[in-house]
Design a protein around this motif. Structure first.
Motif, PDB file in Angstrom:
ATOM      1  N   THR A  44       6.134   7.034  11.691  1.00  0.00           N
ATOM      2  CA  THR A  44       6.603   5.892  11.521  1.00  0.00           C
ATOM      3  C   THR A  44       5.562   5.415  10.105  1.00  0.00           C
ATOM      4  O   THR A  44       4.093   5.533  10.101  1.00  0.00           O
ATOM      5  CB  THR A  44       6.479   4.768  12.106  1.00  0.00           C
ATOM      6  OG1 THR A  44       6.387   5.193  13.168  1.00  0.00           O
ATOM      7  CG2 THR A  44       6.628   3.219  12.094  1.00  0.00           C
ATOM      8  N   PRO A  45       6.260   4.612   8.943  1.00  0.00           N
ATOM      9  CA  PRO A  45       5.464   4.376   7.541  1.00  0.00           C
ATOM     10  C   PRO A  45       4.590   3.642   7.928  1.00  0.00           C
ATOM     11  O   PRO A  45       4.734   2.962   8.724  1.00  0.00           O
ATOM     12  CB  PRO A  45       7.202   4.328   6.642  1.00  0.00           C
ATOM     13  CG  PRO A  45       8.003   3.815   7.548  1.00  0.00           C
ATOM     14  CD  PRO A  45       7.952   4.522   8.745  1.00  0.00           C
ATOM     15  N   THR A  46       3.883   3.272   7.173  1.00  0.00           N
ATOM     16  CA  THR A  46       2.842   2.217   7.202  1.00  0.00           C
ATOM     17  C   THR A  46       3.579   0.572   6.472  1.00  0.00           C
ATOM     18  O   THR A  46       4.519   1.372   5.811  1.00  0.00           O
ATOM     19  CB  THR A  46       1.344   1.852   6.520  1.00  0.00           C
ATOM     20  OG1 THR A  46       1.190   2.874   5.031  1.00  0.00           O
ATOM     21  CG2 THR A  46       0.565   3.826   6.876  1.00  0.00           C
ATOM     22  N   ARG A  47       2.630  -0.178   6.627  1.00  0.00           N
ATOM     23  CA  ARG A  47       3.134  -1.463   5.970  1.00  0.00           C
ATOM     24  C   ARG A  47       3.330  -0.871   4.820  1.00  0.00           C
ATOM     25  O   ARG A  47       4.921  -1.865   3.563  1.00  0.00           O
ATOM     26  CB  ARG A  47       2.520  -2.556   6.381  1.00  0.00           C
ATOM     27  CG  ARG A  47       2.639  -3.932   6.326  1.00  0.00           C
ATOM     28  CD  ARG A  47       2.170  -4.954   6.629  1.00  0.00           C
ATOM     29  NE  ARG A  47       2.962  -5.995   5.778  1.00  0.00           N
ATOM     30  CZ  ARG A  47       3.816  -6.752   6.743  1.00  0.00           C
ATOM     31  NH1 ARG A  47       4.267  -6.185   7.066  1.00  0.00           N
ATOM     32  NH2 ARG A  47       4.376  -7.882   5.876  1.00  0.00           N
ATOM     33  N   LYS A  48       2.244  -0.820   3.761  1.00  0.00           N
ATOM     34  CA  LYS A  48       2.249  -0.290   2.816  1.00  0.00           C
ATOM     35  C   LYS A  48       4.114   0.516   1.765  1.00  0.00           C
ATOM     36  O   LYS A  48       4.361   0.248   1.246  1.00  0.00           O
ATOM     37  CB  LYS A  48       1.249  -0.112   1.788  1.00  0.00           C
ATOM     38  CG  LYS A  48       1.174   0.110   0.391  1.00  0.00           C
ATOM     39  CD  LYS A  48      -0.354   0.758   0.027  1.00  0.00           C
ATOM     40  CE  LYS A  48      -0.248   0.763  -1.399  1.00  0.00           C
ATOM     41  NZ  LYS A  48      -1.550   1.484  -2.143  1.00  0.00           N
ATOM     42  N   ASN A  52       7.123  -0.391  -0.248  1.00  0.00           N
ATOM     43  CA  ASN A  52       7.402   0.695  -1.528  1.00  0.00           C
ATOM     44  C   ASN A  52       9.065   0.233  -1.345  1.00  0.00           C
ATOM     45  O   ASN A  52       9.159   0.714  -2.064  1.00  0.00           O
ATOM     46  CB  ASN A  52       6.121   1.094  -1.395  1.00  0.00           C
ATOM     47  CG  ASN A  52       6.494   2.271  -2.841  1.00  0.00           C
ATOM     48  OD1 ASN A  52       6.586   1.169  -4.166  1.00  0.00           O
ATOM     49  ND2 ASN A  52       5.954   3.539  -2.941  1.00  0.00           N
ATOM     50  N   TYR A  53       8.767   1.034   0.154  1.00  0.00           N
ATOM     51  CA  TYR A  53      10.828   2.332  -0.094  1.00  0.00           C
ATOM     52  C   TYR A  53      11.456   0.543  -0.215  1.00  0.00           C
ATOM     53  O   TYR A  53      12.677   1.083  -0.479  1.00  0.00           O
ATOM     54  CB  TYR A  53      10.445   2.502   1.078  1.00  0.00           C
ATOM     55  CG  TYR A  53      10.186   3.504   1.365  1.00  0.00           C
ATOM     56  CD1 TYR A  53       9.042   4.383   0.642  1.00  0.00           C
ATOM     57  CD2 TYR A  53       9.338   4.129   2.986  1.00  0.00           C
ATOM     58  CE1 TYR A  53       8.558   5.778   1.021  1.00  0.00           C
ATOM     59  CE2 TYR A  53       8.184   5.284   3.388  1.00  0.00           C
ATOM     60  CZ  TYR A  53       8.529   5.696   2.012  1.00  0.00           C
ATOM     61  OH  TYR A  53       6.721   6.890   2.104  1.00  0.00           O
ATOM     62  N   THR A  54      10.940  -0.718   0.227  1.00  0.00           N
ATOM     63  CA  THR A  54      11.922  -1.803   0.623  1.00  0.00           C
ATOM     64  C   THR A  54      12.499  -2.010  -0.886  1.00  0.00           C
ATOM     65  O   THR A  54      13.500  -1.981  -1.634  1.00  0.00           O
ATOM     66  CB  THR A  54      11.752  -3.262   1.203  1.00  0.00           C
ATOM     67  OG1 THR A  54      11.583  -1.970   2.717  1.00  0.00           O
ATOM     68  CG2 THR A  54      12.493  -3.803   1.666  1.00  0.00           C
ATOM     69  N   LEU A  55      11.560  -1.724  -2.032  1.00  0.00           N
ATOM     70  CA  LEU A  55      11.337  -2.322  -3.511  1.00  0.00           C
ATOM     71  C   LEU A  55      12.062  -1.336  -4.076  1.00  0.00           C
ATOM     72  O   LEU A  55      13.199  -1.818  -4.927  1.00  0.00           O
ATOM     73  CB  LEU A  55       9.555  -2.892  -3.816  1.00  0.00           C
ATOM     74  CG  LEU A  55       9.207  -4.234  -3.183  1.00  0.00           C
ATOM     75  CD1 LEU A  55       8.018  -3.567  -3.397  1.00  0.00           C
ATOM     76  CD2 LEU A  55       9.640  -5.225  -3.610  1.00  0.00           C
TER      77      LEU A  55
END
Length: 90
Positions: A44-48, A52-55
């Motif tokens: 699971t990716p971290t919040r950061k 970043n992926y969303t942006l």
């Protein structure tokens, strides 16, 4: 490729010699076990990372929207010019 699929040329688990003789429900259970084993490998990716992926995705989508809009405008005007016999009226 998973370790079980990589260990055999036919994609069967290497430790299981009776996979061809399994019944319908046995194959379903084997499939579910393999799915669970693969899901345990998911990180699971971290919040950061997630932000970043969303942006990155949003910026890519905006750039693609701009490119498609420009091409749509250009091809639309070219079609109007081609079929009307002259440049489009402004």
């Amino acid at each position: 490729m998973t370790e079980t699929a990589a260990s055999s040329s036919k994609g069967r688990p290497s430790g299981d010699k009776n996979s061809g003789k399994r019944g319908f429900f046995g194959r379903i259970i084997l499939f579910i076990r393999q799915v669970i084993a693969e899901l345990k490998k998911v990180v699971t990716p971290t919040r950061k990372e997630l932000v970043n992926y969303t942006l990155v995705v949003l910026v890519f989508v905006i750039i693609m929207m701009i490119i498609v809009t420009i091409l749509d405008f250009a091809f639309g005007n070219a079609a109007i010019w081609l079929f009307s016999g002259g440049p489009p009226d402004q």
